[in-house]
Scaffold this motif. Structure first.
Motif, mmCIF file in Angstrom:
data_model
loop_
_atom_site.group_PDB
_atom_site.id
_atom_site.type_symbol
_atom_site.label_atom_id
_atom_site.label_comp_id
_atom_site.label_asym_id
_atom_site.label_seq_id
_atom_site.Cartn_x
_atom_site.Cartn_y
_atom_site.Cartn_z
ATOM 1 N N THR A 59 0.681 -1.230 0.020
ATOM 2 C CA THR A 59 -0.088 0.205 -0.326
ATOM 3 C C THR A 59 0.581 1.230 0.012
ATOM 4 O O THR A 59 2.197 1.236 0.804
ATOM 5 C CB THR A 59 -0.808 -0.290 1.326
ATOM 6 O OG1 THR A 59 -1.268 -0.819 1.390
ATOM 7 C CG2 THR A 59 -1.817 1.471 1.350
ATOM 8 N N GLN A 83 -9.804 0.726 6.391
ATOM 9 C CA GLN A 83 -10.587 0.882 5.536
ATOM 10 C C GLN A 83 -10.582 2.321 5.109
ATOM 11 O O GLN A 83 -11.086 3.093 3.882
ATOM 12 C CB GLN A 83 -11.815 1.587 6.667
ATOM 13 C CG GLN A 83 -12.888 1.606 5.949
ATOM 14 C CD GLN A 83 -13.729 2.107 6.673
ATOM 15 O OE1 GLN A 83 -14.315 1.506 8.037
ATOM 16 N NE2 GLN A 83 -15.645 2.346 6.835
ATOM 17 N N ASP A 86 -7.879 1.945 2.278
ATOM 18 C CA ASP A 86 -7.802 1.713 1.034
ATOM 19 C C ASP A 86 -9.033 2.756 0.268
ATOM 20 O O ASP A 86 -9.177 3.090 -1.127
ATOM 21 C CB ASP A 86 -9.046 -0.155 0.939
ATOM 22 C CG ASP A 86 -8.416 -0.712 2.146
ATOM 23 O OD1 ASP A 86 -7.445 -0.938 1.555
ATOM 24 O OD2 ASP A 86 -9.340 -2.525 2.214
ATOM 25 N N TYR A 91 -1.796 0.931 -4.671
ATOM 26 C CA TYR A 91 -0.775 0.017 -4.832
ATOM 27 C C TYR A 91 0.240 -0.178 -5.239
ATOM 28 O O TYR A 91 0.636 0.385 -6.010
ATOM 29 C CB TYR A 91 -1.899 -1.332 -4.859
ATOM 30 C CG TYR A 91 -1.171 -2.525 -4.705
ATOM 31 C CD1 TYR A 91 -0.724 -2.763 -3.163
ATOM 32 C CD2 TYR A 91 -0.178 -3.309 -5.672
ATOM 33 C CE1 TYR A 91 0.118 -3.873 -2.638
ATOM 34 C CE2 TYR A 91 0.225 -4.027 -5.539
ATOM 35 C CZ TYR A 91 0.695 -4.511 -4.427
ATOM 36 O OH TYR A 91 1.020 -6.040 -3.684
ATOM 37 N N ILE A 151 -6.573 0.832 -5.351
ATOM 38 C CA ILE A 151 -6.420 -0.087 -4.420
ATOM 39 C C ILE A 151 -8.535 -0.308 -4.795
ATOM 40 O O ILE A 151 -9.461 0.590 -4.266
ATOM 41 C CB ILE A 151 -6.672 0.133 -3.248
ATOM 42 C CG1 ILE A 151 -5.664 0.005 -3.213
ATOM 43 C CG2 ILE A 151 -7.211 -0.509 -2.308
ATOM 44 C CD1 ILE A 151 -5.076 0.345 -1.281
#
Length: 152
Positions: A59, A83, A86, A91, A151
């Motif tokens: 990430t 959370q 994301d 990524y 992501i």
């Protein structure tokens, strides 16, 4: 011949600039100017960031705060600790070229590193997660491309 010698001397002169390693609030950075007096300073560091390829992906967040939230969420054993990452992060694909490590920061015993992608943006990645480094070079590759994806 004189022109080549002059170019060589000029390049040597510009390449010898001091690089300072500064630390402030646990964040290490490198600069061509002396550190502020309140910072720890190691003069000069002579560290040139390299073009790196990591074995693993990670990430990659433009802001370190999303990593900190994820670490806190893992520590609190929440059901969805990633959370925020994301929603706000990308990524970094494995075996892609980045410039780094530009800065390092340790948060709750996890080391994060700031890298620069080929698009010019800087991202924070979890360093232990991407190691080992599979290649490194000091000269910018002609085919420099950093594979950064959303992501989903």
């Amino acid at each position: 011949m004189k022109f080549l010698l002059l170019c060589f001397i000029s390049c040597s002169f510009f390449a010898s600039a001091d690089i300072y390693k500064c630390e402030k609030n646990g964040v290490v950075s490198f600069t061509d100017k002396p550190c502020a007096s309140s910072n720890k300073e190691k003069k000069p560091a002579y560290i040139t960031p390299k073009y790196l390829t990591f074995k693993w992906g990670s990430t990659a967040c433009e802001d370190l705060k999303y990593w900190k939230v994820a670490v806190d969420n893992i520590e609190a054993k929440t059901s969805m600790p990633f959370q925020d990452t994301d929603k706000h992060c990308k990524y970094l694909r494995e075996n892609t070229i980045v410039l780094g490590v530009l800065e390092k920061h340790k948060y709750k015993n996890i080391e994060f590193g700031q890298i620069q992608a080929s698009n010019g943006k800087k991202y924070w990645i979890e360093l232990p997660a991407v190691l080992p480094i599979t290649s490194e070079r000091t000269i910018r590759p002609n085919d420099w491309f950093t594979d950064i994806r959303d992501i989903k």
